[in-house]
Design a protein around this motif. Structure first.
Motif, PDB file in Angstrom:
ATOM      1  N   GLY A   1     -64.876  44.164  19.971  1.00 53.06           N
ATOM      2  CA  GLY A   1     -64.275  44.486  21.098  1.00 53.06           C
ATOM      3  C   GLY A   1     -63.102  45.079  20.450  1.00 53.06           C
ATOM      4  N   ARG A   2     -62.281  44.827  21.765  1.00 55.25           N
ATOM      5  CA  ARG A   2     -61.204  46.232  21.562  1.00 55.25           C
ATOM      6  C   ARG A   2     -60.459  45.274  20.182  1.00 55.25           C
ATOM      7  N   ASP A   3     -59.918  43.789  20.379  1.00 53.46           N
ATOM      8  CA  ASP A   3     -58.961  42.648  19.514  1.00 53.46           C
ATOM      9  C   ASP A   3     -59.606  42.624  17.560  1.00 53.46           C
ATOM     10  N   GLY A   4     -60.992  43.356  17.820  1.00 54.56           N
ATOM     11  CA  GLY A   4     -61.798  43.032  16.693  1.00 54.56           C
ATOM     12  C   GLY A   4     -62.202  42.407  16.255  1.00 54.56           C
ATOM     13  N   ARG A   5     -62.799  41.416  17.223  1.00 53.49           N
ATOM     14  CA  ARG A   5     -64.334  40.222  17.017  1.00 53.49           C
ATOM     15  C   ARG A   5     -65.368  40.853  17.785  1.00 53.49           C
ATOM     16  N   LEU A   6     -65.927  40.198  16.878  1.00 49.42           N
ATOM     17  CA  LEU A   6     -67.326  40.601  17.618  1.00 49.42           C
ATOM     18  C   LEU A   6     -68.235  39.867  18.510  1.00 49.42           C
ATOM     19  N   THR A   7     -69.024  40.773  19.085  1.00 41.39           N
ATOM     20  CA  THR A   7     -69.741  39.484  20.266  1.00 41.39           C
ATOM     21  C   THR A   7     -70.958  40.131  20.530  1.00 41.39           C
ATOM     22  N   VAL A   8     -71.680  38.686  20.951  1.00 39.31           N
ATOM     23  CA  VAL A   8     -73.420  39.006  21.060  1.00 39.31           C
ATOM     24  C   VAL A   8     -72.959  38.631  22.460  1.00 39.31           C
TER      25      VAL A   8
ATOM     26  N   ALA B   1     -69.032  35.035  21.022  1.00 43.65           N
ATOM     27  CA  ALA B   1     -67.576  35.426  20.097  1.00 43.65           C
ATOM     28  C   ALA B   1     -67.185  34.871  18.664  1.00 43.65           C
ATOM     29  N   GLU B   2     -66.902  36.223  18.372  1.00 44.52           N
ATOM     30  CA  GLU B   2     -65.732  35.235  17.125  1.00 44.52           C
ATOM     31  C   GLU B   2     -65.036  34.438  17.757  1.00 44.52           C
ATOM     32  N   ARG B   3     -64.326  33.986  16.740  1.00 44.54           N
ATOM     33  CA  ARG B   3     -63.336  32.626  17.283  1.00 44.54           C
ATOM     34  C   ARG B   3     -61.454  34.409  16.448  1.00 44.54           C
TER      35      ARG B   3
ATOM     36  N   PRO C   1     -61.703  37.789  14.229  1.00 47.92           N
ATOM     37  CA  PRO C   1     -61.925  38.803  13.377  1.00 47.92           C
ATOM     38  C   PRO C   1     -62.242  38.595  12.143  1.00 47.92           C
ATOM     39  N   GLY C   2     -63.807  38.466  11.718  1.00 48.60           N
ATOM     40  CA  GLY C   2     -64.470  38.182  10.505  1.00 48.60           C
ATOM     41  C   GLY C   2     -64.431  36.412  10.532  1.00 48.60           C
ATOM     42  N   GLY C   3     -63.518  36.113  11.716  1.00 54.54           N
ATOM     43  CA  GLY C   3     -64.013  34.549  11.614  1.00 54.54           C
ATOM     44  C   GLY C   3     -65.453  33.590  11.728  1.00 54.54           C
ATOM     45  N   PRO C   4     -64.957  32.035  11.957  1.00 53.59           N
ATOM     46  CA  PRO C   4     -66.380  31.477  12.605  1.00 53.59           C
ATOM     47  C   PRO C   4     -66.620  31.850  14.363  1.00 53.59           C
ATOM     48  N   TRP C   5     -67.817  31.560  14.601  1.00 57.30           N
ATOM     49  CA  TRP C   5     -68.009  32.072  16.089  1.00 57.30           C
ATOM     50  C   TRP C   5     -67.902  30.976  16.777  1.00 57.30           C
ATOM     51  N   GLU C   6     -67.420  31.007  18.186  1.00 50.80           N
ATOM     52  CA  GLU C   6     -67.991  29.814  19.273  1.00 50.80           C
ATOM     53  C   GLU C   6     -68.738  29.127  18.916  1.00 50.80           C
ATOM     54  N   ASP C   7     -68.765  28.009  19.372  1.00 48.43           N
ATOM     55  CA  ASP C   7     -70.002  26.905  18.792  1.00 48.43           C
ATOM     56  C   ASP C   7     -70.647  27.460  19.991  1.00 48.43           C
ATOM     57  N   ASP C   8     -70.516  27.507  21.911  1.00 48.83           N
ATOM     58  CA  ASP C   8     -70.890  27.526  22.304  1.00 48.83           C
ATOM     59  C   ASP C   8     -71.057  28.774  23.301  1.00 48.83           C
TER      60      ASP C   8
ATOM     61  N   LEU D   1     -75.692  50.120   0.487  1.00 51.71           N
ATOM     62  CA  LEU D   1     -75.750  49.434   1.244  1.00 51.71           C
ATOM     63  C   LEU D   1     -75.804  48.286   1.070  1.00 51.71           C
ATOM     64  N   ALA D   2     -75.135  47.117  -0.130  1.00 55.52           N
ATOM     65  CA  ALA D   2     -75.702  46.267  -0.033  1.00 55.52           C
ATOM     66  C   ALA D   2     -75.623  45.067   0.736  1.00 55.52           C
ATOM     67  N   LEU D   3     -75.922  44.262   1.544  1.00 56.51           N
ATOM     68  CA  LEU D   3     -75.832  43.684   2.404  1.00 56.51           C
ATOM     69  C   LEU D   3     -75.594  41.627   2.142  1.00 56.51           C
ATOM     70  N   THR D   4     -74.897  41.167   2.542  1.00 54.97           N
ATOM     71  CA  THR D   4     -74.611  40.016   1.898  1.00 54.97           C
ATOM     72  C   THR D   4     -76.234  38.772   2.886  1.00 54.97           C
ATOM     73  N   ALA D   5     -76.211  37.579   2.685  1.00 55.58           N
ATOM     74  CA  ALA D   5     -77.808  36.836   2.666  1.00 55.58           C
ATOM     75  C   ALA D   5     -77.221  36.498   4.586  1.00 55.58           C
ATOM     76  N   TRP D   6     -78.336  37.468   4.885  1.00 53.13           N
ATOM     77  CA  TRP D   6     -78.571  36.427   6.663  1.00 53.13           C
ATOM     78  C   TRP D   6     -78.082  35.080   6.448  1.00 53.13           C
ATOM     79  N   GLN D   7     -77.043  35.079   8.086  1.00 49.42           N
ATOM     80  CA  GLN D   7     -76.349  33.193   8.305  1.00 49.42           C
ATOM     81  C   GLN D   7     -77.302  33.363   9.875  1.00 49.42           C
ATOM     82  N   GLU D   8     -77.072  32.410  10.315  1.00 48.49           N
ATOM     83  CA  GLU D   8     -77.759  32.011  11.053  1.00 48.49           C
ATOM     84  C   GLU D   8     -76.804  31.356  11.941  1.00 48.49           C
ATOM     85  N   LEU D   9     -76.351  32.407  12.973  1.00 50.43           N
ATOM     86  CA  LEU D   9     -75.057  32.094  13.794  1.00 50.43           C
ATOM     87  C   LEU D   9     -75.551  30.342  14.703  1.00 50.43           C
TER      88      LEU D   9
END
Length: 339
Positions: free
Chosen positions: A9-16, A28-30, A32-39, A331-339
């Motif tokens: 988004g325009r505020d830098g937060r990711l949304t799925v 969405a992320e709470r 930018p780069g932070g934890p995601w909304e619980d629900d 293009l090294a990536l971090t370990a995959w994490q479940e949302l």
């Protein structure tokens, strides 16, 4: 979801944006780069939807979504919603009708947003061509426009170039059809296509320079090809899996690169990168993460630091996994994490 359902988004937060039964959900992320909304939240209110929604994003960061909804027994109509910011609820679904005035679903929609922030909803019509309805310059929606065409198959690929003008690509037996705007706000018109043994459902378009759109598709022999109008399609690498690729441009070690992602035949996510518009340099797949169900889909995007981030979704399980690029060469990536 037709289109990239992982966006910044325009505020830098990711949304799925996630299909879920008869609805589309967003999460969405709470920060930018932070934890995601619980629900997750439901997009557009309580209206019941058919599967195969579409999402597109404008340069302003706003997301536009379109979907079919049942309107009467055996009949459906398209609806549209706009999501301005990740922390806000998306607007309610607005009915935009049917390309043939009435009837059942004719095909999955595609959405893009022009340089002025106006949404464009494309869909196959009952005649096998393509119809368009778009937001008007002074607000509201114009009427349905028949863009013609014939024998259209699979998902459409809608894209907006760096010029802010809209283009559309569709696969037909033996080739690809193309439409483009010649000026701002004008009806897209048929332009140069290409003859190619394209597999329906594998188109993905990306603006790769100020002048060019690059269309990725899988051909009849299983190669992932890249095509820019005015040139011949180029076989880039053997497709990692059966579905469409996701693609994004980013800077890797100072170079403008195109990163591709696709669920591979082994079930893992495959990544490849190469210098943008330099297909002759070649590309190679590197697999990452756990094995995913057969219905898993993968988008790539850029986070608030302009670094690659990727997600995977399995509609059958509802599981969403995320990874991002490490601060390491390549293009090294971090370990995959479940949302």
């Amino acid at each position: 979801m037709n289109g990239d359902w992982l966006i910044r988004g325009r505020d830098g937060r990711l949304t799925v944006y996630l299909p879920s039964g008869d609805a589309v959900l967003c999460r969405a992320e709470r920060g930018p780069g932070g934890p995601w909304e619980d629900d997750p939240r439901t997009v557009g209110g309580a209206q019941k939807l058919h599967p195969e929604a579409a999402v597109g994003q404008g340069a302003d960061g706003y997301a536009h979504l379109a979907a079919w909804r049942p309107t009467a027994p055996g009949e459906s109509g398209l609806v549209h919603s706009t999501h301005f910011r990740p922390h806000l609820a998306p607007l309610d679904w607005t009915p935009i009708g049917h390309p043939d005035k009435k009837g059942d679903r004719t095909g999955p929609p595609a959405v893009t947003v022009d340089g002025a922030g106006r949404g464009y909803v494309f869909v196959r019509n009952g005649s096998g061509g393509v119809s368009l309805r778009n937001q008007k310059v002074k607000g509201g929606w114009g009427g349905w426009l028949d863009l013609e065409g014939h024998d259209v198959e699979g998902e459409l690929a809608a894209v907006t170039g760096e010029s802010g003008l809209v283009e559309l690509y569709a696969s037909v037996p033996g080739g690809i059809l193309r439409w483009r705007q010649e000026s701002d706000g004008k009806k897209p018109v048929r332009a140069e296509g290409v003859e190619a043994p394209v597999r329906p459902g594998t188109l993905r378009a990306l603006a790769t320079s100020a002048e060019h759109i690059t269309l990725f598709f899988t051909d009849g022999s299983g190669d992932l090809c890249a095509w820019r109008p005015g040139e011949k399609p180029v076989a880039l690498v053997a497709a990692a899996g059966p579905g469409p690729v996701s693609a994004v441009r980013c800077v890797i070690e100072g170079y403008d690169c195109t990163v591709l992602a696709q669920r591979s035949a082994s079930g893992r996510v495959a990544f490849a990168a190469y210098p943008t518009e330099q297909e002759s340099a070649g590309a190679w797949w590197t697999e990452s993460g756990p094995r995913l169900p057969a219905d898993a889909v993968v988008p790539v995007a850029l986070d608030e630091h302009e670094e690659v981030v990727a997600a995977s979704l399995s509609p059958s399980t509802g599981t969403v996994l995320l990874t991002c690029r490490k601060d390491e060469p390549g293009l090294a990536l971090t370990a995959w994490q479940e949302l």
